[in-house]
Write a protein that holds these residues in place. Structure first.
Motif, short mmCIF file in Angstrom:
data_model
loop_
_atom_site.label_atom_id
_atom_site.label_comp_id
_atom_site.label_asym_id
_atom_site.label_seq_id
_atom_site.Cartn_x
_atom_site.Cartn_y
_atom_site.Cartn_z
N PRO A 1 3.93 -13.95 2.45
CA PRO A 1 4.03 -14.57 1.13
C PRO A 1 3.63 -13.61 0.02
O PRO A 1 2.81 -12.69 0.23
N TRP A 2 4.18 -13.81 -1.16
CA TRP A 2 3.90 -12.96 -2.31
C TRP A 2 2.41 -12.83 -2.57
O TRP A 2 1.89 -11.71 -2.73
N THR A 3 1.68 -13.94 -2.59
CA THR A 3 0.26 -13.87 -2.93
C THR A 3 -0.53 -13.09 -1.88
O THR A 3 -1.47 -12.35 -2.21
N GLN A 4 -0.16 -13.26 -0.60
CA GLN A 4 -0.86 -12.53 0.46
C GLN A 4 -0.56 -11.03 0.38
O GLN A 4 -1.46 -10.20 0.50
N GLY A 5 0.70 -10.69 0.16
CA GLY A 5 1.05 -9.28 0.02
C GLY A 5 0.38 -8.66 -1.18
O GLY A 5 -0.07 -7.50 -1.14
N LEU A 6 0.29 -9.42 -2.27
CA LEU A 6 -0.36 -8.91 -3.48
C LEU A 6 -1.84 -8.65 -3.23
O LEU A 6 -2.39 -7.62 -3.65
N PRO B 1 0.82 -1.21 0.00
CA PRO B 1 0.00 0.00 0.00
C PRO B 1 0.85 1.26 0.00
O PRO B 1 1.97 1.28 0.53
N ARG B 2 0.31 2.32 -0.60
CA ARG B 2 0.91 3.65 -0.74
C ARG B 2 1.85 3.78 -1.92
O ARG B 2 2.45 4.82 -2.12
N MET B 3 1.99 2.72 -2.71
CA MET B 3 2.72 2.89 -3.96
C MET B 3 1.90 3.77 -4.89
O MET B 3 0.66 3.73 -4.88
N ARG B 4 2.57 4.57 -5.69
CA ARG B 4 1.88 5.46 -6.62
C ARG B 4 1.50 4.69 -7.88
O ARG B 4 2.33 3.99 -8.46
N PRO B 5 0.25 4.80 -8.32
CA PRO B 5 -0.20 4.00 -9.46
C PRO B 5 0.50 4.34 -10.77
O PRO B 5 0.55 3.51 -11.67
N PHE B 6 1.07 5.54 -10.87
CA PHE B 6 1.72 5.95 -12.12
C PHE B 6 3.22 6.16 -11.92
O PHE B 6 3.83 6.98 -12.60
N ASP B 7 3.84 5.43 -10.99
CA ASP B 7 5.26 5.67 -10.75
C ASP B 7 6.16 4.86 -11.67
O ASP B 7 7.39 4.97 -11.61
N GLY B 8 5.57 4.04 -12.55
CA GLY B 8 6.35 3.35 -13.56
C GLY B 8 6.89 2.00 -13.15
O GLY B 8 7.41 1.27 -14.00
N ARG B 9 6.76 1.63 -11.87
CA ARG B 9 7.27 0.32 -11.46
C ARG B 9 6.26 -0.77 -11.83
O ARG B 9 5.06 -0.52 -11.95
N ALA B 10 6.77 -1.98 -11.95
CA ALA B 10 5.97 -3.06 -12.54
C ALA B 10 4.70 -3.35 -11.75
O ALA B 10 3.59 -3.39 -12.34
N ILE B 11 4.79 -3.56 -10.44
CA ILE B 11 3.62 -4.02 -9.70
C ILE B 11 2.50 -2.98 -9.67
O ILE B 11 1.36 -3.30 -10.01
N PRO B 12 2.76 -1.71 -9.28
CA PRO B 12 1.65 -0.75 -9.32
C PRO B 12 1.13 -0.51 -10.73
O PRO B 12 -0.07 -0.29 -10.92
N THR B 13 2.02 -0.55 -11.71
CA THR B 13 1.57 -0.38 -13.09
C THR B 13 0.64 -1.52 -13.51
O THR B 13 -0.44 -1.29 -14.07
N PHE B 14 1.05 -2.75 -13.21
CA PHE B 14 0.21 -3.91 -13.55
C PHE B 14 -1.14 -3.84 -12.84
O PHE B 14 -2.18 -4.13 -13.44
N ALA C 1 2.94 -10.47 -13.68
CA ALA C 1 1.80 -9.95 -14.43
C ALA C 1 0.61 -10.91 -14.37
O ALA C 1 -0.54 -10.49 -14.15
N ARG C 2 0.87 -12.18 -14.56
CA ARG C 2 -0.22 -13.17 -14.53
C ARG C 2 -0.84 -13.26 -13.13
O ARG C 2 -2.07 -13.39 -13.00
N ASP C 3 -0.01 -13.16 -12.11
CA ASP C 3 -0.54 -13.20 -10.74
C ASP C 3 -1.39 -11.98 -10.43
O ASP C 3 -2.39 -12.07 -9.70
N VAL C 4 -1.00 -10.81 -10.96
CA VAL C 4 -1.80 -9.60 -10.77
C VAL C 4 -3.16 -9.75 -11.43
O VAL C 4 -4.20 -9.39 -10.86
N ILE C 5 -3.19 -10.30 -12.63
CA ILE C 5 -4.46 -10.52 -13.32
C ILE C 5 -5.36 -11.43 -12.49
O ILE C 5 -6.56 -11.17 -12.31
N ALA C 6 -4.77 -12.49 -11.93
CA ALA C 6 -5.55 -13.41 -11.11
C ALA C 6 -6.04 -12.75 -9.83
O ALA C 6 -7.20 -12.92 -9.42
N ALA C 7 -5.18 -11.95 -9.18
CA ALA C 7 -5.54 -11.33 -7.91
C ALA C 7 -6.60 -10.25 -8.07
O ALA C 7 -7.42 -10.03 -7.16
N THR C 8 -6.62 -9.59 -9.21
CA THR C 8 -7.61 -8.54 -9.45
C THR C 8 -8.89 -9.08 -10.07
O THR C 8 -9.91 -8.38 -10.11
N GLY C 9 -8.86 -10.30 -10.56
CA GLY C 9 -10.01 -10.83 -11.27
C GLY C 9 -10.25 -10.12 -12.58
O GLY C 9 -11.39 -10.03 -13.06
#
Length: 336
Positions: free
Chosen positions: A310-315, A195-208, A266-274
């Motif tokens: 764990p990665w999935t829980q943090g995501l 939490p608190r990452m900027r959605p447009f900061d260019g890094r992979a996870i908030p961007t995805f 990227a695939r995990d983000v798609i799954a986590a967001t539905g």
């Protein structure tokens, strides 16, 4: 909690850490440090010029009598009245989109800003912790990366302004320890998210996450085979404060030794967001490292530290924060 007995302490120091200065304290990592220090009843002075930080990150602390916000630029003169036991120097643009837009300021905050923050620690007799980065290893030829590795960095490439600013900051920190006897430590931070990452900061996870919640294609650089090791922010903060309290000088890697490909992220983000988003493969940035994974043996041996989330829980936690806190559009998201 009794701050006299429960305040964070530094091994070998004459006093417990009751008052800390956090430069860049309104940024992603800095704000989490401020929050955790206040939870431990350490008084906090937050310094930030809000160039890349956000007032929203620390608004929950405003009004707390143990928290003081000072809007200033650490490349200017830094003055903090009263005793200081710990200086956490986290001021710096840290995402590629920021340091590519602010190359000279990035170099100045790594050099002049670090000089001023070290001077403050010297003047106060305080413990000093420098936020360095895995970027000092560049595009590594040793994998995973131990603290003994000197790195493979292009000083004149587009990432050089950030990489070399941090490498200089490390050298200056070591010099202050050797010449002035300042109690310093260097933490090399690997990819961190939460939490608190900027959605447009260019890094992979908030961007995805932003793209997935908007139903847009996730833009994967290259073929996505390059790897990253991502650490949830609460684990990182716990490691940094353990280092601050240890008396160890570092450098010390703090990050998650579990390695993921960017394509898997990227695939995990798609799954986590539905999300119904697809993938779009784009050109890799210049000097983008092919691998990135910390050797955290030193942190485990000295601090007893290992990541716990764990990665999935943090995501899941991060996606939920983006849904609730970032006000992003969510077209194209399937019902869950």
């Amino acid at each position: 909690m009794n701050p006299t007995t429960d305040a964070t302490t530094t091994a070998g120091a004459a006093r417990p850490i009751r008052r800390a200065v956090v430069t860049g304290g309104a940024g992603f990592l800095g704000s989490h440090l401020c929050t955790e220090l206040r939870r431990r009843e350490v008084e906090v002075v937050c310094l930030d010029n809000f160039l890349t930080g956000s007032a929203a990150n620390i608004e929950h602390l405003v009004g707390d009598p143990g928290f003081r916000l000072v809007q200033c630029d650490v490349t200017d003169y830094v003055h903090v009245p009263g005793d200081v036991d710990l200086v956490l120097h986290f001021a710096s643009p840290a995402s590629p989109i920021d340091y590519l837009k602010l190359p000279i300021h990035t170099l100045k905050v790594g050099s002049i800003g670090t000089h001023h923050a070290l001077g403050l620690a010297k003047d106060k007799g305080a413990r000093f912790v420098l936020a360095s980065t895995s970027e000092v290893y560049g595009d590594p030829q040793v994998h995973p990366q131990p603290e003994s590795y000197w790195g493979h960095v292009n000083p004149v490439g587009p990432r050089g302004v950030y990489d070399e600013a941090k490498r200089f900051a490390e050298a200056l920190t070591v010099a202050y320890r050797a010449e002035h006897g300042v109690d310093t430590a260097i933490v090399r931070i690997f990819n961190t998210f939460g939490p608190r990452m900027r959605p447009f900061d260019g890094r992979a996870i908030p961007t995805f996450i932003r793209q997935a919640l908007a139903g847009e294609p996730l833009t994967v650089a290259g073929d996505g085979a390059q790897t990253r090791s991502v650490c949830y922010v609460s684990d990182l903060v716990r490691g940094i404060l353990a280092l601050a309290g240890s008396g160890h000088g570092g450098p010390m890697n703090i990050g998650n030794p579990h390695e993921l490909s960017v394509l898997q992220i990227a695939r995990d983000v798609i799954a986590a967001t539905g999300s119904s988003s697809g993938l779009e493969f784009v050109e890799r940035p210049v000097d983008d490292p092919m691998v990135r994974r910390p050797d955290t043996t030193l942190a485990t041996e000295v601090l007893g530290w290992t990541p716990e989330v764990p990665w999935t829980q943090g995501l899941e936690r991060t996606v939920e924060w983006f849904r609730e806190g970032a006000g992003l559009p969510q077209a194209g998201v399937r019902a869950r």
